[in-house]
Structure formats: C-alpha cells, structure tokens
Design an enzyme around this catalytic site. Structure first.
Site, short mmCIF file in Angstrom:
data_model
loop_
_atom_site.label_atom_id
_atom_site.label_comp_id
_atom_site.label_asym_id
_atom_site.label_seq_id
_atom_site.Cartn_x
_atom_site.Cartn_y
_atom_site.Cartn_z
N TYR A 34 -2.79 7.51 5.31
CA TYR A 34 -1.51 6.81 5.36
C TYR A 34 -0.67 7.14 4.13
CZ TYR A 34 -2.89 3.25 1.90
OH TYR A 34 -3.25 2.60 0.76
N ARG A 53 1.77 14.62 -0.56
CA ARG A 53 0.46 13.97 -0.75
C ARG A 53 -0.21 13.72 0.60
NH1 ARG A 53 0.15 8.49 -4.18
NH2 ARG A 53 1.15 7.64 -2.33
N HIS A 103 -19.25 10.43 16.12
CA HIS A 103 -18.84 10.76 14.75
C HIS A 103 -18.24 12.17 14.64
CE1 HIS A 103 -21.22 7.27 13.79
NE2 HIS A 103 -21.02 7.41 12.50
N LYS A 148 -5.62 9.33 0.48
CA LYS A 148 -5.02 8.03 0.83
C LYS A 148 -5.52 7.66 2.22
CE LYS A 148 -0.71 5.51 -0.07
NZ LYS A 148 -1.20 4.45 -0.94
N GLU A 180 -8.90 3.08 -11.67
CA GLU A 180 -7.58 2.60 -11.30
C GLU A 180 -7.72 1.14 -10.86
OE1 GLU A 180 -6.07 4.63 -7.78
OE2 GLU A 180 -8.06 4.67 -6.89
N LEU A 204 -6.47 7.59 -6.81
CA LEU A 204 -5.35 8.09 -6.03
C LEU A 204 -4.26 8.44 -7.04
CD1 LEU A 204 -4.16 8.46 -3.11
CD2 LEU A 204 -2.81 6.44 -3.67
C1 LIG Z 1 -5.64 2.75 -4.89
C2 LIG Z 1 -4.22 3.05 -5.27
N1 LIG Z 1 -3.99 3.69 -6.42
C3 LIG Z 1 -2.73 3.98 -6.82
C4 LIG Z 1 -1.63 3.61 -6.06
C5 LIG Z 1 -0.25 3.94 -6.53
O1 LIG Z 1 0.33 4.95 -5.74
P1 LIG Z 1 1.90 5.13 -5.63
O2 LIG Z 1 2.41 5.14 -7.04
O3 LIG Z 1 2.07 6.42 -4.96
O4 LIG Z 1 2.42 3.95 -4.87
C6 LIG Z 1 -1.83 2.95 -4.84
C7 LIG Z 1 -0.70 2.58 -4.01
O5 LIG Z 1 -0.79 2.03 -2.95
C8 LIG Z 1 -3.16 2.67 -4.43
O6 LIG Z 1 -3.40 2.04 -3.26
#
Ligand SMILES: Cc1ncc(COP(=O)(O)O)c(C=O)c1O
Length: 290
Positions: A34, A53, A103, A148, A180, A204
């Site tokens: 997503y 991305r 799967h 993502k 993160e 991410l």
């Molecule tokens: C796990 C995670 N890390 C980082 C981010 C930040 O990403 P972005 O700056 O592209 O919104 C998100 C955003 O949803 C996220 O879900």
C-alpha cells in the site's frame, strides 16, 4: 447525499459499493502492498516518490505493478476531483483473487487495486507546541520493514503498546538499536547533530524522512545516518517523529521520562519551520514537490 467516491479496478464508484472476494490474497494472506499520499489543496506532496516506493514494494514481494508512476498519478488526480482540499490518498494493491487458497504465488493473476481518500488533518497546534508522549518496545516485526506491506499486524500490536500507555507512538529497538516507530520514522538530536536510523530493511524509508534529510541539508542542519543505540536515544537532547500525516513532531516524554528538558527543542523548531515553509510553497511555481 454525499458520495464517497473511491477507485476500484479501473472504475470510480462509492466506497461502500466496493465488493472484494473472500479469496483475494490480500484478505487471505495479507499479500499486497500500500501507499498513502498526502495532498494539500489538491496537490500531492511527493506523489512520484510515493509511487516509486510502491514500485520498490512490488519488486520486493515479486508482484507486478499494475500501473506506471504516470498512470498512478493520473488516477490519483482523477480521484482527487471528487475530494478537494487536504486529503490522504490511500492506495491498496493485492496479488489478486485466486480460485483456491494456496500459498504458492500464482502467475498472471490480475491485481486488486483500490484507492480511497480521507481528510488529512495536520498535527494539532498543541502537539506541535508541547510535543507528544512516546513509549519504547522491542521491535518484534519481520525483517522486511522496507516493504510497505498491507500485513501490518506487527505495527498494529506495536501501536497498541502506546495506546495502552496513553502515548501517541511506540519507538522500537532491535538488538539494542533504534529502528522506527509503529507508523512513523524516528530521529534523535544530540549535541546539535540530527541522527537518523540506517536506510535498510529494518525500517520503512519514509518519504518524510527523505524530505527531512533534504531540508536539513538545505537549512544547514547537520544530519548523520547511522545506527543509534538505545542509550543514545535515552540520553538524547531531542527526539522527533516523522510521517506524511505527523509531518515532524517533537517527542517530549519517552516511557514517562522527559526527553532533554521536556520541551520541543531548538532543532525541532527549526526543522518544523523548514517543513511548513516547504509545504506552503507546494503548487507554486518555485515548488519542486509535486
Ligand atoms: C512503519 C512506518 N514507518 C515510517 C512511516 C513514514 O513514512 P512516510 O513519511 O512516507 O509517511 C510510516 C508511514 O505510514 C510507517 O507506517
């Protein structure tokens, strides 16, 4: 009557008229990816970077991307005709509907593509001025967090740790190093330097993270990308969160203890101002962001 128009497999239709098969691999396996694109007054902020991305996420899960970045941008702009103002555009792509649960990745299945919008509210004045509370937790997710993925159970459970503590985010650590937060990236400031976690498979790589890197460079703030230990986070002068919806926010308490002097710090204020200035230039001639 207001109709909440969404996009589903090539058609624009009311969101509540979308019907998804129980054999969709997204439903059965969480097999899909997503994106969320922030939109200010009809102008996507870094839309192309989000779709680039999305391409990387598709590549990582061995799934064909049903559209080029130009096509994604065109669909987004058509959807936005139904949703003026500030919006989050949610884009959901699964590997499609299979005839039986298996799967094994099938060949040649058409993807399921769904997009909808919801109003984008910038962070409240209060959270910008006073900062927010966060807690810490072990990062118990898988090792492909650079994808993502729609399989967000690890992130959901991590977020719940902060919900239960009355905090806005959970900052996670793997093997003693910061990764993160559950739905944001995290930054640390120590001795006038902004520290950001390595851009590897354990996080991410946020589009906002990358924007902060650029803003730091342009605004001559020192930023270093390197592993950040738990001890460094706990002794930080400042801690920040970043995401498309949170923009950049100061973390003023961590596990109930003040970060620095417990107020949003000077480096945060500078970065926040740079971000707001960048946003205000969106859609104008000198903007580089759309
Ligand atoms: C796990 C995670 N890390 C980082 C981010 C930040 O990403 P972005 O700056 O592209 O919104 C998100 C955003 O949803 C996220 O879900």
């Amino acid at each position: 009557m207001t109709s909440d128009i969404a996009y589903f497999n090539g058609k624009f239709l009311p969101l509540d008229e979308i019907r998804i098969s129980p054999l969709d691999r997204g439903f059965i396996f969480g097999d899909g990816i997503y994106e969320v694109v922030p939109v200010y007054n009809g102008v996507p902020l870094h839309g192309r970077e989000h779709f680039d991305r999305l391409q990387r996420s598709c590549d990582e899960i061995l799934m064909k991307n049903p559209h080029t970045t130009d096509e994604w941008m065109a669909i987004t702009m058509d959807l936005l005709k139904h949703h003026p103002g500030n919006q989050s555009v949610y884009i959901h792509v699964t590997r499609g509907v299979q005839s039986k649960r298996d799967h094994v990745i099938p060949k040649g299945l058409p993807n399921t593509v769904m997009m909808f919008c919801y109003p984008l509210a910038s962070p409240s004045k209060e959270s910008v001025e006073n900062g927010v509370a966060c807690v810490t937790a072990e990062d118990f997710r898988w090792k492909k967090n650079h994808v993502k993925s729609i399989s967000l159970l690890g992130n959901v459970l991590a977020r719940q740790v902060s919900v239960d503590a009355g905090a806005v985010e959970t900052i996670m650590f793997r093997d003693g190093f910061m990764t993160e937060a559950s739905a944001s990236n995290a930054f640390v400031v120590k001795g006038g330097t902004v520290l950001a976690a390595p851009q590897d498979n354990l996080i991410l790589l946020g589009i906002t993270y990358q924007l902060l890197e650029k803003l730091a460079k342009d605004g001559t703030l020192k930023l270093e990308v390197r592993p950040i230990s738990r001890a460094e986070v706990l002794a930080a002068d400042e801690v920040w969160l970043s995401s498309s919806t949170k923009e950049v926010l100061a973390v003023t308490t961590l596990d109930g203890k003040p970060v620095g002097n417990g107020q949003p710090g000077p480096m945060f204020r500078k970065m926040h101002a740079l971000y707001q200035d960048y946003k205000s230039r969106l859609g104008r001639k000198d903007a580089v962001a759309a």
